[in-house]
Design an enzyme around this catalytic site. Structure first.
Site, mmCIF file in Angstrom:
data_model
loop_
_atom_site.group_PDB
_atom_site.id
_atom_site.type_symbol
_atom_site.label_atom_id
_atom_site.label_comp_id
_atom_site.label_asym_id
_atom_site.label_seq_id
_atom_site.Cartn_x
_atom_site.Cartn_y
_atom_site.Cartn_z
ATOM 1 N N GLU A 437 0.838 -1.208 0.000
ATOM 2 C CA GLU A 437 0.000 0.000 0.000
ATOM 3 C C GLU A 437 0.877 1.264 0.000
ATOM 4 O OE1 GLU A 437 -3.275 -0.092 -0.686
ATOM 5 O OE2 GLU A 437 -2.972 2.077 -0.781
HETATM 6 C C1 LIG Z 1 2.726 -9.678 0.962
HETATM 7 C C2 LIG Z 1 2.388 -8.687 -0.095
HETATM 8 C C3 LIG Z 1 1.067 -8.425 -0.383
HETATM 9 C C4 LIG Z 1 0.740 -7.528 -1.406
HETATM 10 N N1 LIG Z 1 -0.580 -7.346 -1.741
HETATM 11 C C5 LIG Z 1 -0.873 -6.669 -2.879
HETATM 12 C C6 LIG Z 1 -2.189 -6.667 -3.409
HETATM 13 O O1 LIG Z 1 -3.119 -7.231 -2.828
HETATM 14 N N2 LIG Z 1 -2.410 -6.034 -4.581
HETATM 15 C C7 LIG Z 1 -1.418 -5.415 -5.270
HETATM 16 O O2 LIG Z 1 -1.684 -4.880 -6.332
HETATM 17 N N3 LIG Z 1 -0.153 -5.368 -4.784
HETATM 18 C C8 LIG Z 1 0.139 -5.994 -3.614
HETATM 19 N N4 LIG Z 1 1.429 -6.014 -3.136
HETATM 20 C C9 LIG Z 1 2.455 -5.272 -3.843
HETATM 21 C C10 LIG Z 1 2.970 -4.066 -3.070
HETATM 22 O O3 LIG Z 1 2.008 -3.047 -3.070
HETATM 23 C C11 LIG Z 1 4.304 -3.650 -3.692
HETATM 24 O O4 LIG Z 1 5.252 -4.645 -3.335
HETATM 25 C C12 LIG Z 1 4.755 -2.280 -3.225
HETATM 26 O O5 LIG Z 1 3.928 -1.287 -3.742
HETATM 27 C C13 LIG Z 1 6.202 -1.976 -3.628
HETATM 28 O O6 LIG Z 1 6.434 -2.242 -4.981
HETATM 29 P P1 LIG Z 1 7.671 -3.145 -5.408
HETATM 30 O O7 LIG Z 1 7.617 -4.400 -4.595
HETATM 31 O O8 LIG Z 1 7.680 -3.283 -6.877
HETATM 32 O O9 LIG Z 1 8.951 -2.375 -4.935
HETATM 33 P P2 LIG Z 1 9.682 -1.192 -5.746
HETATM 34 O O10 LIG Z 1 8.676 -0.225 -6.234
HETATM 35 O O11 LIG Z 1 10.605 -1.799 -6.736
HETATM 36 O O12 LIG Z 1 10.520 -0.510 -4.589
HETATM 37 C C14 LIG Z 1 11.816 -0.976 -4.185
HETATM 38 C C15 LIG Z 1 12.450 0.107 -3.303
HETATM 39 O O13 LIG Z 1 12.579 1.319 -4.050
HETATM 40 C C16 LIG Z 1 11.935 2.376 -3.379
HETATM 41 N N5 LIG Z 1 11.299 3.275 -4.333
HETATM 42 C C17 LIG Z 1 10.588 2.950 -5.438
HETATM 43 N N6 LIG Z 1 10.105 4.058 -6.009
HETATM 44 C C18 LIG Z 1 10.491 5.102 -5.249
HETATM 45 C C19 LIG Z 1 10.288 6.501 -5.292
HETATM 46 N N7 LIG Z 1 9.558 7.077 -6.242
HETATM 47 N N8 LIG Z 1 10.856 7.274 -4.324
HETATM 48 C C20 LIG Z 1 11.599 6.719 -3.343
HETATM 49 N N9 LIG Z 1 11.802 5.413 -3.242
HETATM 50 C C21 LIG Z 1 11.251 4.601 -4.176
HETATM 51 C C22 LIG Z 1 10.897 1.722 -2.471
HETATM 52 O O14 LIG Z 1 10.561 2.539 -1.380
HETATM 53 C C23 LIG Z 1 11.619 0.439 -2.062
HETATM 54 O O15 LIG Z 1 12.458 0.697 -0.985
HETATM 55 C C24 LIG Z 1 1.766 -6.858 -2.099
HETATM 56 C C25 LIG Z 1 3.106 -7.102 -1.766
HETATM 57 C C26 LIG Z 1 3.428 -8.028 -0.813
HETATM 58 C C27 LIG Z 1 4.880 -8.325 -0.540
#
Ligand SMILES: Cc1cc2nc3c(=O)[nH]c(=O)nc-3n(C[C@H](O)[C@H](O)[C@H](O)COP(=O)(O)OP(=O)(O)OC[C@H]3O[C@@H](n4cnc5c(N)ncnc54)[C@H](O)[C@@H]3O)c2cc1C
Length: 593
Positions: A437
């Site tokens: 989220e």
């Molecule tokens: C257990 C679990 C349940 C989930 N449930 C759902 C769900 O029901 N539906 C759904 O759609 N998604 C879901 N997610 C996905 C979740 O919302 C994403 O994992 C999350 O938004 C982060 O995206 P990412 O994993 O691609 O990380 P990334 O976006 O790749 O981020 C990696 C790192 O880079 C940083 N970063 C990225 N962009 C920026 C920025 N602009 N500024 C500063 N820092 C940044 C982040 O803070 C983080 O530290 C779930 C994830 C997990 C692990």
């Protein structure tokens, strides 16, 4: 070992004294909300949370979910618990009345949801995601879509999901690639979604997936994403279930925590395209998601409060039982809770939780006022507070939860590191809350960019004015003495706001580098203000005959936080206004040379 006792007394106190229960009950549409009704709801919810959900928490963590050939099996007891949860109407409490829900205000739903999350966070994600999907359909769907899907979702027969994330589209949803091709009145959806919470499960007859996808002619980026309803089983016009849709759970993730919550990789359209229907207008999907974001983020912030409470209860119970050494300044034979450092850890956990809960409930109450008040100025002011505080609720309460759950392990000593004790599960479960989220960085960017810089700091200054007004009222009283500790952090918060407003436009990379420190500065400062509100209310109640120990404890939590936690605002302030150059001018490539 697995006990959870809902802290109903604390919850009611915060609802009344911080959340503004009286004001919320007086809002149009809330005529039936009374303190007695709320107390009765919390009593019942507390029983369900403690008796049914909490005992499944540790076994569910140990057993986990299994996915075989696209079929997910949840741990023993979860299906029965979900059936009882639905039968008792718990899915319905915050759901729209028109479709069988009770439409209770956000403020009243908040402590109930806190209980589910504390008792069994993995379980609680299912109704939480279902509520999110219901809200999306209710706010943006057609009347026909609402009538077709909502009654069964409110009743709990069907669950809901949010399908946003894809391998290349996490924090940046502009990169979504899932496709939606028009096919008569419907659309054919194809693509892969990852990390979908409760994306496949064995507790519901049908799963209503809300899916972000692009139409063939959609503009690139955020303005080209649409929202679709894509059910697991197609739904006939009379509401009965039709054929299986073209979507499948390809696998579930093996995770650090929340093992009883299946997190699915969803594959749509392997056989020609899953049938979906468009919600609202084309290309407005992300905008629709944004309208529900405050509720979703409040809920995840609340997970931070809830897990912290559970970790605290476990730590307290262990510390009052375990005897080790003679605590200095206490009687021989007293348990470890009397060692000054263990006492410090327990106070640290509890006082932070009291501040976090107050912040979450305050935001929930303001949401109700913003939504329902007929006084336009009051509603506007409340909405500005909500918008400003939600990233703090989400970011600060979840970051604090990781700290608190870790402290909970420390209180247990070696037994905390051992899985059988259960303290470790709370830390593992808490760890996801700062990620999904919107990660902490995303919350912090939202705070400094959209919520502070965009309006020139107006909402933040209005909040500061509110706090200063309280401080003037408390001057000369016992709470006024405690409030002295807030003077410098509050001044620094105002100066940090000014720095962000001055800096953001010309050097957004600098405010982004300072953003997480700003989020902590805001949380620490506002958290103390709301602890003082509780202390002031407790003192008033003392005069009216309140249990003196209750009052004493509230004052002790404020006093500890003011002396030991609030000073951490100072390094945050220094980081915001002074430290970002060391970050912005650094090239991470240096690290791999
Ligand atoms: C257990 C679990 C349940 C989930 N449930 C759902 C769900 O029901 N539906 C759904 O759609 N998604 C879901 N997610 C996905 C979740 O919302 C994403 O994992 C999350 O938004 C982060 O995206 P990412 O994993 O691609 O990380 P990334 O976006 O790749 O981020 C990696 C790192 O880079 C940083 N970063 C990225 N962009 C920026 C920025 N602009 N500024 C500063 N820092 C940044 C982040 O803070 C983080 O530290 C779930 C994830 C997990 C692990």
């Amino acid at each position: 070992m697995t006990a959870y006792n809902a802290p109903i007394r604390d919850m009611l106190f915060v609802l009344r004294e911080v959340g503004g229960l009286d004001r919320v009950a007086a809002l149009p549409g809330n005529e039936e909300v009374s303190e007695d009704l709320v107390a009765a709801i919390l009593e019942e919810a507390g029983k369900f949370a403690g008796d049914v959900l909490a005992p499944l928490n540790q076994p569910g963590d140990q057993q986990g979910c299994v996915c075989k050939d696209g079929v997910v099996t949840t741990p023993d007891g979860v299906r029965q618990a979900y059936a009882a949860f639905s039968e008792n109407g718990w899915n319905a409490i915050a759901a729209p009345q028109e479709f069988g829900g009770q439409g209770l205000p956000a403020l009243v739903a908040t402590p109930v949801q806190e209980m589910w999350k504390a008792a069994n966070m993995a379980f609680s994600l299912c109704p939480m995601l279902t509520l999110g999907a219901m809200n999306a359909i209710d706010h943006h769907g057609s009347q026909a879509q609402k009538a077709l899907y909502l009654p069964n979702m409110v009743a709990g027969r069907w669950t809901g999901t949010m399908n946003l994330t894809e391998p290349q589209a996490g924090s940046d949803l502009a990169a979504v690639r899932t496709r939606a091709v028009p096919d008569g009145d419907a659309y054919r959806i194809s693509g892969t979604k990852i990390f979908i919470t409760w994306g496949e499960n064995d507790v519901a007859e049908n799963i209503i997936h809300l899916v972000l996808a692009r139409l063939p002619d959609a503009p690139p980026g955020v303005k080209g994403i649409s929202l679709f309803i894509v059910p697991k089983f197609l739904v006939n016009a009379d509401g009965s279930l039709g054929a299986r849709n073209d979507l499948v759970c390809a696998s579930i993730e093996h995770k650090l925590g929340i093992h009883a919550s299946p997190t699915a990789v969803m594959s749509f359209g392997e056989k020609g395209g899953a049938i979906g229907c468009l919600v609202g207008e084309a290309n407005r999907g992300l905008e629709y998601m944004f309208t529900m974001m405050n509720h979703a983020r409040l809920n995840v912030g609340l997970e931070g409060v809830a897990i912290s409470e559970r970790a605290y209860q476990k730590a307290l119970s262990y510390a009052m039982d375990r005897v080790q050494g003679a605590p200095l300044g206490a009687r021989a034979g007293d348990p470890i809770a009397y060692h000054p450092d263990v006492k410090r850890m327990l106070l640290d956990m509890k006082s932070r939780i009291e501040a976090m809960r107050a912040l979450a409930y305050f935001a929930a109450g303001q949401m109700d006022v913003a939504h329902l008040s007929r006084d336009a100025a009051e509603a506007r002011a409340a909405q500005a507070l909500v918008d400003l505080l939600i990233p703090v609720v989400k970011g600060w309460c979840t970051e604090s939860a990781v700290w608190i759950a870790s402290t909970g392990i420390q209180v247990h000593g070696g037994m905390g590191f051992v899985e059988e004790t259960g303290a470790a599960q709370h830390l593992r479960d808490a760890r996801i809350t700062t990620i999904y989220e919107g990660t902490t960085a995303i919350q912090a960017n939202d705070l400094v960019g959209r919520k502070i810089a965009r309006d020139g700091g107006a909402a933040a200054q209005a909040l500061i004015a509110l706090i200063e007004a309280d401080m003037r009222n408390w001057a000369g009283s016992d709470v006024g003495a405690l409030a002295k500790a807030l003077e410098t952090p509050l001044r620094h918060f105002g100066e940090a706001v000014e720095w962000i407003v001055r800096t953001h436009k010309a050097a957004p990379e600098k405010t982004a580098a300072s953003a997480v420190a700003m989020l902590h500065l805001a949380g620490l400062t506002v958290g103390y203000w709301l602890l003082l509100r509780q202390a002031a209310a407790a003192l008033k109640r003392k005069e009216a005959g309140e249990d003196p120990d209750f009052v004493k404890a509230k004052l002790a939590y404020a006093s500890y936080y003011g002396a030991q936690v609030l000073p951490q605002a100072e390094p945050c302030f220094v980081s915001v206004v002074g430290g970002s150059g060391a970050i912005t001018e650094f090239d991470p490539a240096l690290m791999i040379r």
